[in-house]
Scaffold this motif. Structure first.
Motif: not given
Length: 190
Positions: A103-109, A111-113, A118-122
């Protein structure tokens, strides 16, 4: 020594293929085609096709296939273990961290970055495979276009995106269409 090479190569793939199977494709290509020359680019494309059609993750299926090809059953076991070991460790650690700090903002950030990478690799993997389909040499060369491959690509894309056909049936149709085209070309001597 080949077993150690297989373990270490697929350990790297398993460790750095964040984002799943499609994100692992350029890593697998780099290891098995460029670094070790275990497969040619054409064989690699066949490998990805087979690994995608068979049940299970692409990276694990690829590891098993390459390991078998290079060193038989022991090679398959070595490559597969190398591929899945990082996932086992990382997923266990992430589960612990996410359940504790999710639930921490750092963990969410964090995951977002990861999403753009990942899209570039695909996308990179898709372009590499498209080059093998669209150009006979596997390299972007306007004088070397495989028109049958391009037509089947466009037809398959249309069938799946617009008509929403089952990908399995699209692959079966493309396989038979390709056989028919090359059969006719063989009969005509083209």
């Amino acid at each position: 020594m080949i077993y150690l090479e297989l373990v270490l190569s697929f350990l790297q793939i398993g460790l750095f293929s964040i984002g799943g199977g499609y994100a692992a494709i350029p890593l697998i290509q780099n290891e098995v085609v460029a670094n070790h020359a275990w497969l040619s680019m054409g064989e690699f494309t066949d490998l990805i096709t087979i690994a995608e059609m068979t049940p299970g993750p692409i990276a694990v299926n690829s590891a098993t296939f390459v390991g078998t090809r290079i060193a038989g059953l022991p090679g398959a076991i070595a490559a597969t273990l190398g591929c899945i070991l990082p996932s086992l460790v990382i997923v266990s650690l992430l589960f612990y961290l996410y359940s504790r700090y999710g639930q921490m903002d750092a963990m969410k950030n964090i995951m977002d970055t990861l999403r753009p990478a990942i899209i570039a690799l695909i996308f990179s993997a898709g372009l590499s495979i498209l080059a093998v389909v669209a150009f006979k040499s596997g390299v972007f060369d306007p004088g070397d276009v495989d028109y049958t491959g391009c037509a089947l690509f466009v037809a398959a894309l249309f069938a799946m995106r617009k008509l929403k056909l089952n990908p399995i049936w699209v692959m079966v149709f493309c396989g038979f269409a390709n056989l028919a085209v090359y059969g006719v070309m063989e009969v005509l001597g083209l």
